[in-house]
Design a protein around this motif. Structure first.
Motif, PDB file in Angstrom:
ATOM      1  N   ARG A  86       0.839  -1.198   0.000  1.00 20.50           N
ATOM      2  CA  ARG A  86       0.000   0.000   0.000  1.00 20.50           C
ATOM      3  C   ARG A  86       0.869   1.240   0.000  1.00 20.50           C
ATOM      4  O   ARG A  86       2.085   1.181   0.119  1.00 20.50           O
ATOM      5  N   PHE A  87       0.226   2.416  -0.127  1.00 27.39           N
ATOM      6  CA  PHE A  87       0.907   3.692  -0.027  1.00 27.39           C
ATOM      7  C   PHE A  87       0.695   4.244   1.382  1.00 27.39           C
ATOM      8  O   PHE A  87      -0.357   4.048   1.985  1.00 27.39           O
ATOM      9  N   HIS A  88       1.696   4.961   1.911  1.00 28.11           N
ATOM     10  CA  HIS A  88       1.634   5.484   3.270  1.00 28.11           C
ATOM     11  C   HIS A  88       1.784   7.001   3.281  1.00 28.11           C
ATOM     12  O   HIS A  88       2.487   7.579   2.448  1.00 28.11           O
ATOM     13  N   GLY A  92       5.255  10.549   2.024  1.00 27.57           N
ATOM     14  CA  GLY A  92       5.124  11.856   1.400  1.00 27.57           C
ATOM     15  C   GLY A  92       3.917  11.968   0.487  1.00 27.57           C
ATOM     16  O   GLY A  92       3.726  13.005  -0.166  1.00 27.57           O
ATOM     17  N   PHE A  93       3.094  10.912   0.446  1.00 30.74           N
ATOM     18  CA  PHE A  93       1.883  10.954  -0.357  1.00 30.74           C
ATOM     19  C   PHE A  93       0.782  11.684   0.402  1.00 30.74           C
ATOM     20  O   PHE A  93       0.723  11.646   1.643  1.00 30.74           O
ATOM     21  N   ILE A  98      -3.035   8.251  -1.129  1.00 31.78           N
ATOM     22  CA  ILE A  98      -3.062   6.990  -0.384  1.00 31.78           C
ATOM     23  C   ILE A  98      -4.328   6.204  -0.697  1.00 31.78           C
ATOM     24  O   ILE A  98      -4.314   4.980  -0.852  1.00 31.78           O
ATOM     25  N   THR A  99      -5.438   6.914  -0.772  1.00 28.67           N
ATOM     26  CA  THR A  99      -6.741   6.258  -0.884  1.00 28.67           C
ATOM     27  C   THR A  99      -7.222   6.111  -2.323  1.00 28.67           C
ATOM     28  O   THR A  99      -8.249   5.476  -2.566  1.00 28.67           O
TER      29      THR A  99
END
Length: 277
Positions: A86-88, A92-93, A98-99
């Motif tokens: 996943r992205f966190h 830096g996102f 992220i969603t």
């Protein structure tokens, strides 16, 4: 006459356009796999794998143990799409970045989202290398993925969060755990931005406000899933014990090792819950 599309909907459409070059799958269940939890993929009858960096508006993961692939296939007889990594927020996102994959999965057809993560326990009764079903959460990010311009096509602006994790799915997961003699706890998940772990004082605070575990993910995806009308199930693997009066340093390798011990139970619960959905 063309219908106006928001920039967000145009981004979703551009991602789906590329995905459709690889697959015409119509998944009904989405799964997000967290730190050290990617081996559930071995249980999936994989039909298509797409690296994130080939999908517009997705990002290559910068976290070790996150492979960065969107996987289509079948699990327990159901058509699923899984994020292997996943992205966190701490990468830096933005919350919206992220969603974003949750929104894409919704427009691909999913009705249910299963979220998994690795986290630390602040509850002495929930030990390391155990699994916990998420009953509720506390958002300590200081941010929310719904802040900003509202697109009614995504769902309501003011999202009811009285049942962030679907009770029907929690009951199914609990049935699976009991029938398979898997020890599974139930509790409240809190999340902060990271990537630094918390201090002793912060762990005390987190426990005092009613949380059982602390992590760095999941809550933003849950909020967007609920906005979009998805049923949601959350499962945590406890990778470290965050008891302020007996706190010891912990490394990412230890966290991944602890996740590996508990992962077979988590995979079993997810696999058999998917069968019953």
């Amino acid at each position: 006459m063309e219908t106006f599309k928001s920039p967000l909907r145009e981004q979703i459409d551009s991602s789906i356009e590329v995905i459709r070059k690889y697959t015409d799958a119509a998944p009904t269940i989405g799964i997000i796999l967290g730190t050290g939890l990617g081996n559930l993929v071995n249980e999936i009858e994989v039909e298509t794998e797409i690296p994130y960096d080939e999908i517009p508006n997705f990002h290559a993961s910068t976290v070790e143990s996150h492979h960065g692939k969107l996987i289509f296939g079948r699990l327990s007889g159901k058509s699923i799409v899984a994020m292997q990594g996943r992205f966190h927020y701490y990468e830096g996102f933005s919350m919206q970045e992220i969603t974003f994959p949750v929104r894409v999965m919704k427009f691909l057809g999913i009705k249910t989202l299963i979220l998994s993560n690795a986290c630390g326990s602040v509850n002495p009764y929930i030990p390391k290398s155990s699994i916990m079903i998420i009953d509720d959460h506390i958002n300590l990010f200081g941010d929310n993925p719904l802040i900003g311009k509202h697109d009614p096509a995504m769902g309501p602006r003011f999202v009811d969060m009285s049942e962030p994790y679907t009770r029907r799915l929690i009951a199914l997961a609990e049935e699976v755990a009991v029938e398979n003699k898997v020890k599974m706890y139930k509790g409240v998940y809190a999340a902060m931005s990271g990537p630094s772990l918390e201090t002793r004082a912060e762990y005390r605070f987190i426990r005092n406000i009613g949380a059982d575990v602390i992590g760095m993910s999941t809550i933003p995806e849950c909020i967007v899933a609920r906005q979009m009308g998805l049923e949601t199930l959350g499962i945590s693997i406890i990778t470290d014990e965050c008891y302020p009066d007996a706190l010891k340093p912990v490394s990412i390798n230890e966290i991944i090792e602890a996740a590996a011990i508990a992962e077979p139970n988590m995979s079993l619960v997810i696999k058999e819950t998917v069968r019953r959905i």
